[in-house]
Design a protein around this motif. Structure first.
Motif, mmCIF file in Angstrom:
data_model
loop_
_atom_site.group_PDB
_atom_site.id
_atom_site.type_symbol
_atom_site.label_atom_id
_atom_site.label_comp_id
_atom_site.label_asym_id
_atom_site.label_seq_id
_atom_site.Cartn_x
_atom_site.Cartn_y
_atom_site.Cartn_z
ATOM 1 N N SER A 178 -67.416 -58.251 29.308
ATOM 2 C CA SER A 178 -67.534 -59.299 28.295
ATOM 3 C C SER A 178 -66.195 -59.984 28.010
ATOM 4 N N ASP A 179 -65.096 -59.388 28.442
ATOM 5 C CA ASP A 179 -63.757 -59.929 28.182
ATOM 6 C C ASP A 179 -62.964 -59.851 29.486
ATOM 7 N N LYS A 180 -62.463 -60.990 29.950
ATOM 8 C CA LYS A 180 -61.758 -61.036 31.227
ATOM 9 C C LYS A 180 -60.443 -60.269 31.213
ATOM 10 N N ALA A 181 -59.972 -59.891 30.054
ATOM 11 C CA ALA A 181 -58.779 -59.046 29.987
ATOM 12 C C ALA A 181 -59.023 -57.708 30.677
ATOM 13 N N PHE A 182 -60.292 -57.367 30.838
ATOM 14 C CA PHE A 182 -60.689 -56.141 31.520
ATOM 15 C C PHE A 182 -60.001 -56.003 32.876
ATOM 16 N N TYR A 183 -59.999 -57.082 33.666
ATOM 17 C CA TYR A 183 -59.489 -57.008 35.028
ATOM 18 C C TYR A 183 -58.001 -56.672 35.072
ATOM 19 N N GLN A 184 -57.236 -57.270 34.180
ATOM 20 C CA GLN A 184 -55.805 -56.996 34.144
ATOM 21 C C GLN A 184 -55.529 -55.568 33.681
ATOM 22 N N VAL A 185 -56.285 -55.125 32.683
ATOM 23 C CA VAL A 185 -56.105 -53.763 32.171
ATOM 24 C C VAL A 185 -56.389 -52.739 33.269
ATOM 25 N N VAL A 186 -57.462 -52.945 34.008
ATOM 26 C CA VAL A 186 -57.820 -52.021 35.084
ATOM 27 C C VAL A 186 -56.773 -52.043 36.192
ATOM 28 N N ALA A 187 -56.323 -53.246 36.586
ATOM 29 C CA ALA A 187 -55.326 -53.368 37.651
ATOM 30 C C ALA A 187 -54.024 -52.678 37.280
ATOM 31 N N GLU A 188 -53.583 -52.853 36.061
ATOM 32 C CA GLU A 188 -52.324 -52.229 35.629
ATOM 33 C C GLU A 188 -52.447 -50.708 35.582
ATOM 34 N N ASP A 189 -53.598 -50.217 35.174
ATOM 35 C CA ASP A 189 -53.803 -48.773 35.137
ATOM 36 C C ASP A 189 -53.774 -48.192 36.556
ATOM 37 N N ILE A 190 -54.384 -48.890 37.502
ATOM 38 C CA ILE A 190 -54.394 -48.423 38.889
ATOM 39 C C ILE A 190 -52.990 -48.453 39.477
ATOM 40 N N LYS A 191 -52.232 -49.492 39.200
ATOM 41 C CA LYS A 191 -50.858 -49.566 39.700
ATOM 42 C C LYS A 191 -50.030 -48.393 39.182
ATOM 43 N N GLN A 192 -50.213 -48.071 37.924
ATOM 44 C CA GLN A 192 -49.475 -46.958 37.351
ATOM 45 C C GLN A 192 -49.861 -45.641 38.026
ATOM 46 N N GLN A 193 -51.137 -45.482 38.317
ATOM 47 C CA GLN A 193 -51.580 -44.277 39.021
ATOM 48 C C GLN A 193 -50.957 -44.200 40.419
ATOM 49 N N MET A 194 -50.857 -45.339 41.089
ATOM 50 C CA MET A 194 -50.237 -45.373 42.421
ATOM 51 C C MET A 194 -48.775 -44.937 42.347
ATOM 52 N N ARG A 195 -48.066 -45.467 41.376
ATOM 53 C CA ARG A 195 -46.647 -45.118 41.220
ATOM 54 C C ARG A 195 -46.482 -43.621 40.967
ATOM 55 N N GLU A 196 -47.348 -43.076 40.125
ATOM 56 C CA GLU A 196 -47.251 -41.657 39.799
ATOM 57 C C GLU A 196 -47.561 -40.783 41.016
ATOM 58 N N GLU A 197 -48.552 -41.181 41.815
ATOM 59 C CA GLU A 197 -48.903 -40.412 43.006
ATOM 60 C C GLU A 197 -47.759 -40.427 44.019
ATOM 61 N N MET A 198 -47.145 -41.589 44.214
ATOM 62 C CA MET A 198 -46.044 -41.690 45.176
ATOM 63 C C MET A 198 -44.823 -40.913 44.697
#
Length: 297
Positions: free
Chosen positions: A201-221
């Motif tokens: 319902s809110d397009k801010a969703f996409y940015q929030v999800v993308a940023e969370d995934i990027k953070q997970q990638m950084r932590e895994e590496m």
């Protein structure tokens, strides 16, 4: 007939509703069968609950649809899907020689009470047919030279009273291998097929999800030097993790959002396919109200 029975009849009469004779007969039978207090001195809680449940079920499923047009129409609009869903292999394309192999399982989602899955079945049929035709065309074009293979299988990810998800798994090998998935979702409450944009319902969703995934990638590496994602890589820019309304997704058993990525999409080939879990509490406020109810514990 005791005093309570007479009060029920009087109340129905005062409502000024025209009750069909069949319904009236059922009411008469139900009232006559209700236990009379003076004849049955003691009942266990279990028996009382059973009688109460039977009466409520009778009113909800038989009486109200007959005396209330609005209620009856509401029931008619609810898709009767539930867990009465089965997925079967309706076709298997197979070919094999010394250098080439094709093994494609074509699923069909079947529900005898509802045709809501027709769109999913049509898309699956179109995709698998395209893969078959491409395999034979390449075989003819290259005259049997080289090596190639294509495999297609499927699995049911979710099948609850409210939600259904089918996962199509495609693996193609021609020189190098590529694996990708396609997810099909159906909201059983509406009978509609669903994409990611349909639940947001809110397009801010996409940015929030993308940023969370990027953070997970950084932590895994940071924890494992053998892992490599193209996040923060100047070669690929900041949009390597790009989420839009058509992106693959599914919900796990905890109702958290899972975002999968195909091979080569966010990492080198040796990393294979990747997926990241986004906590439902992080995204809940960006979802449509009905989706919140489906995901609520």
């Amino acid at each position: 007939m005791n005093k309570k029975d007479k009060q029920i009849r009087q109340r129905l009469s005062n409502e000024n509703m025209e009750i069909p004779s069949t319904v009236k007969s059922k009411i008469e039978q139900t009232l006559m069968q209700l236990p009379k207090q003076e004849q049955q001195p003691v009942y266990s809680n279990r028996k009382r609950f059973a009688y109460a449940f039977a009466c409520i079920a009778f009113i909800m499923l038989f009486l109200l649809p007959n005396v209330s047009t609005t209620y009856a129409k509401t029931l008619e609009q609810i898709p009767i899907i539930g867990e009465l869903v089965k997925v079967v292999t309706i076709r298997n394309y197979y070919y094999a020689d010394d250098k080439h192999e094709m093994d494609i399982h074509v699923p069909k989602v079947d529900n005898e009470e509802n045709g809501a899955f027709d769109a999913i079945n049509a898309d699956v049929e179109e995709l698998t047919q395209m893969l078959v035709e491409r395999f034979y065309k390449d075989l003819e074009t290259f005259g049997g030279e080289g090596h190639s293979s294509v495999y297609v299988n499927y699995e049911v990810v979710t099948n609850t009273d409210f939600w259904f998800t089918l996962k199509l798994i495609v693996n193609e090998v021609a020189g190098s291998g590529n694996t990708y998935y396609k997810y099909y979702h159906l909201n059983k409450l509406t009978g509609a097929t669903v994409t990611l944009e349909d639940i947001v319902s809110d397009k801010a969703f996409y940015q929030v999800v993308a940023e969370d995934i990027k953070q997970q990638m950084r932590e895994e590496m940071a924890q494992d030097s053998n892992l490599k994602y193209w996040v923060d890589d100047s070669t690929f820019g900041d949009d390597i993790v790009s989420i839009d309304g058509k992106h693959n997704f599914y919900f796990n058993k905890e109702n958290d959002l899972v975002i999968p990525f195909d091979k080569y999409e966010v990492a080198p080939g040796y990393m294979g396919t990747s997926e990241f879990v986004v906590d439902k509490d992080l995204i809940m406020k960006f979802l449509h109200p009905q989706m919140k109810k489906i995901l609520a514990p």
